[in-house]
Design a protein around this motif. Structure first.
Motif, mmCIF file in Angstrom:
data_model
loop_
_atom_site.group_PDB
_atom_site.id
_atom_site.type_symbol
_atom_site.label_atom_id
_atom_site.label_comp_id
_atom_site.label_asym_id
_atom_site.label_seq_id
_atom_site.Cartn_x
_atom_site.Cartn_y
_atom_site.Cartn_z
ATOM 1 N N THR A 1 -4.697 6.201 1.298
ATOM 2 C CA THR A 1 -3.913 5.027 0.921
ATOM 3 C C THR A 1 -4.340 4.515 -0.442
ATOM 4 O O THR A 1 -5.499 4.687 -0.855
ATOM 5 C CB THR A 1 -4.085 3.903 1.963
ATOM 6 O OG1 THR A 1 -3.298 2.777 1.591
ATOM 7 C CG2 THR A 1 -5.527 3.484 2.083
ATOM 8 N N ARG B 1 -4.362 0.952 -2.664
ATOM 9 C CA ARG B 1 -4.235 -0.497 -2.624
ATOM 10 C C ARG B 1 -4.864 -1.082 -3.887
ATOM 11 O O ARG B 1 -5.809 -0.505 -4.438
ATOM 12 C CB ARG B 1 -4.913 -1.096 -1.389
ATOM 13 C CG ARG B 1 -4.285 -0.702 -0.055
ATOM 14 C CD ARG B 1 -5.028 -1.361 1.097
ATOM 15 N NE ARG B 1 -5.016 -2.816 0.955
ATOM 16 C CZ ARG B 1 -4.077 -3.611 1.459
ATOM 17 N NH1 ARG B 1 -3.063 -3.072 2.134
ATOM 18 N NH2 ARG B 1 -4.147 -4.910 1.296
ATOM 19 N N ALA C 1 0.846 -1.193 0.000
ATOM 20 C CA ALA C 1 0.000 0.000 0.000
ATOM 21 C C ALA C 1 0.881 1.242 0.000
ATOM 22 O O ALA C 1 1.985 1.239 0.537
ATOM 23 C CB ALA C 1 -0.926 0.012 1.211
ATOM 24 N N ALA D 1 0.854 5.044 1.311
ATOM 25 C CA ALA D 1 0.105 5.848 2.283
ATOM 26 C C ALA D 1 0.869 7.097 2.702
ATOM 27 O O ALA D 1 0.735 7.562 3.830
ATOM 28 C CB ALA D 1 -0.236 5.012 3.507
#
Length: 368
Positions: free
Chosen positions: A265, A267, A171, A173
């Motif tokens: 974030t 993903r 991820a 972030a």
């Protein structure tokens, strides 16, 4: 010579003194009122009002500004993707790749930001990527003549796979705090009213005007009812559908950017399965899966109804598995119910009486 009887004309007095005669304006107003009350969006609007009332009365913490803020933020991406989806389904097509486009846009933003691309530039690149993804769908449907259901099921898997290629299981972030906080800012500082909700409302008004008050919108209904007839009237069916899919990809990409900044974030599994909620909201809002029927008001009501139901169940402590089941049941009901209603109306409609039997020549001779 016989004399014809005199014709007498009697004037009927009004029921009450001062009542105006029922002219064409009053009749047309009554027709518009009946049309409004019998519209396909009326049940979902009524269900939304009932759900809101029930949630306010029986669900603790539902009516708080914090929860309303959470509710509106949770349905913002769905509402954004539902707007172009409404136009696509009205033309008789469908786009099931919107959630995967959202995820690929989010993954693209994460990779660009990690590579040192300024956030402002990365946002525009993501929108361009979304437009290309939507245009690819439109090319396969309009130029290659493939069914949109099969095409977008394939690109749903393709775009999600590309998101995993870009990010894998990791991820991103590390976005600027100003951008992350700005995605959750309130409009004019009003608690419970995020700016994204106002932006969606403005877009809904624009889409509503486009669909219901312009020649372009009327052509979309014509395509959904009969694309061959629409083509004979001068509508470019292929180009219209192509640009609709391009618009859907662009808006889904914008939803992906907002989703990324809202949660801070990126993903690859972002918004997994969200396309079911988008389709459920569109069909629940009264848009016919066969095309030719629908309204923006009904779709936005469907988005809010799904959001209210899911939010109320979450406040009751219901798990995500049950929420998925509820969404599936609502999706099935939104498809089955209009067909059942149409069949019931057809069964209750008076059948025309058969024409009288023709009189044969022999019968005429006997009568003479």
């Amino acid at each position: 010579m016989p004399v014809a009887p005199e014709r007498t004309v009697t004037a009927t007095a009004p029921d009450r003194v001062g009542d105006p005669e029922p002219g064409p304006n009053r009749r047309s107003g009554a027709v518009r009122l009946r049309s409004l009350l019998s519209g396909r969006e009326t049940p979902v609007v009524s269900a939304l009002l009932v759900a809101l009332l029930g949630a306010v009365l029986f669900v603790d913490m539902f009516a708080t500004a914090r929860n309303v803020d959470f509710l509106l933020l949770s349905v913002a991406a769905i509402a954004l993707m539902a707007l172009p989806m409404t136009l696509i389904v009205i033309t008789g097509e469908i786009d099931l790749s919107v959630a995967s486009t959202l995820a690929l846009s989010s993954a693209t933003l994460g990779v660009l930001w990690e590579s040192g691309v300024p956030i402002e530039t990365a946002l525009w690149i993501c929108l361009g990527v979304g437009a290309l993804l939507g245009a690819f769908n439109g090319f396969l449907v309009t130029v290659c003549g493939l069914p949109s259901l099969a095409v977008t099921i394939g690109t749903m898997a393709l775009y999600r796979g590309l998101a995993y290629v870009l990010l894998g299981d990791r991820a991103v972030a590390s976005y600027p705090s100003a951008w992350v906080g700005g995605a959750r800012e309130h409009f004019l500082g009003l608690p419970g009213l995020p700016w994204i909700a106002v932006a969606v409302l403005v877009l809904a008004v624009l889409f509503g005007v486009l669909l219901h008050a312009t020649a372009v919108g009327r052509s979309l209904f014509d395509i959904g009812n009969n694309d061959e007839a629409a083509r004979f009237t001068g509508v470019s069916v292929r180009w219209t559908k192509f640009w609709l899919f391009t618009l859907s990809g662009t808006v889904a990409s914008a939803a992906g950017v907002f989703w990324t900044l809202q949660y801070g974030t990126s993903r690859a599994d972002t918004a997994f399965g969200l396309e079911l909620q988008v389709v459920a909201a569109v069909l629940l809002g009264g848009v016919s899966i066969f095309g030719g029927v629908g309204s923006v008001l009904g779709v936005m009501s469907g988005v809010l109804l799904l959001g209210v139901i899911r939010n109320a169940l979450q406040l009751f402590g219901i798990g995500s598995e049950v929420l998925q089941v509820v969404t599936g049941l609502i999706l099935i009901a939104s498809v089955v119910t209009p067909n059942l209603v149409a069949r019931l109306r057809a069964a209750r409609a008076p059948r025309p009486s058969p024409p009288p039997a023709p009189v044969s020549a022999s019968t005429k001779g006997e009568e003479s």
